[in-house]
Design a protein around this motif. Structure first.
Motif, PDB file in Angstrom:
ATOM      1  N   UNK A   1      10.390   8.303  -8.566  1.00  0.00           N
ATOM      2  CA  UNK A   1       9.959   9.558  -7.952  1.00  0.00           C
ATOM      3  C   UNK A   1       8.489   9.565  -7.548  1.00  0.00           C
ATOM      4  N   UNK A   2       7.741   8.562  -7.971  1.00  0.00           N
ATOM      5  CA  UNK A   2       6.312   8.526  -7.638  1.00  0.00           C
ATOM      6  C   UNK A   2       6.124   7.619  -6.430  1.00  0.00           C
ATOM      7  N   UNK A   3       5.606   8.168  -5.317  1.00  0.00           N
ATOM      8  CA  UNK A   3       5.386   7.336  -4.130  1.00  0.00           C
ATOM      9  C   UNK A   3       4.395   6.215  -4.417  1.00  0.00           C
ATOM     10  N   UNK A   4       4.538   5.082  -3.762  1.00  0.00           N
ATOM     11  CA  UNK A   4       3.614   3.971  -3.989  1.00  0.00           C
ATOM     12  C   UNK A   4       2.189   4.367  -3.624  1.00  0.00           C
ATOM     13  N   UNK A   5       1.254   3.893  -4.400  1.00  0.00           N
ATOM     14  CA  UNK A   5      -0.159   4.151  -4.136  1.00  0.00           C
ATOM     15  C   UNK A   5      -0.676   5.446  -4.725  1.00  0.00           C
ATOM     16  N   UNK A   6       0.174   6.248  -5.342  1.00  0.00           N
ATOM     17  CA  UNK A   6      -0.252   7.514  -5.940  1.00  0.00           C
ATOM     18  C   UNK A   6      -0.598   7.282  -7.403  1.00  0.00           C
ATOM     19  N   UNK A   7      -1.812   7.636  -7.774  1.00  0.00           N
ATOM     20  CA  UNK A   7      -2.246   7.488  -9.160  1.00  0.00           C
ATOM     21  C   UNK A   7      -1.813   8.732  -9.933  1.00  0.00           C
TER      22      UNK A   7
END
Length: 172
Positions: free
Chosen positions: A25-31
């Motif tokens: 559920x966490x998009x790539x590149x999102x911290x």
């Protein structure tokens, strides 16, 4: 820009403490440890209807919904929002000029008395005792023998330090 459902799922994961970089559920590149800023576009909006264009049954149904929402917000201790609902409904009722029967006038007056009493309670809970007294005075103009409003006014006067006047209202 990501779709709103992905952003909502991402935020839900972050709030649950899911910090795995490879979580679906966490998009790539999102911290996930950093704040997230959302931009939302309103696609459509439906309004319940302009008060004066509604029939009487619809008006009272809308009034009841607004009042109940205010009551729910009050119970959640969201006093500012409850105050907003009550004042909005009070303005709607006070703007009504097209009464056809005495029964409608009496129903509007009953709503008004309830709203003024609720506004007094909200402002009391917010510590705005002078404003609470003003709401009580408005309510007592319509219903001079309202014991609940007299009690609220007495409590507010007491909190302001006007003990003699408070005693008069509490004794009544």
């Amino acid at each position: 820009m990501l779709p709103a459902c992905v952003l909502a799922n991402c935020l839900a994961c972050i709030m649950r403490g899911v910090h795995a970089q490879n979580h679906p559920d966490i998009p790539p590149g999102l911290d996930p440890t950093q704040p997230v800023e959302f931009q939302v576009q309103l696609i459509s909006f439906e309004r319940e209807g302009y008060w004066q264009n509604l029939g009487w049954a619809e008006r009272w149904a809308l009034a009841e919904r607004i009042k109940e929402k205010g009551n729910a917000l009050f119970k959640q201790k969201k006093y500012h929002y409850a105050h907003s609902r009550y004042t909005h409904l009070l303005r709607l009722i006070e703007s009504t000029r097209d009464f056809e029967e005495q029964e409608q006038v009496e129903k509007a007056d009953a709503y008004k008395a309830t709203l003024l009493s609720n506004l007094a309670l909200v402002t009391f809970q917010q510590g705005e005792y002078a404003r609470c007294i003003e709401w009580c005075d408005k309510a007592l103009q319509g219903e001079p023998d309202n014991a609940k409003v007299m009690f609220r006014k007495g409590k507010a006067l007491s909190m302001k330090g006007d003990y003699e006047e408070a005693d008069e209202h509490l004794a009544a």
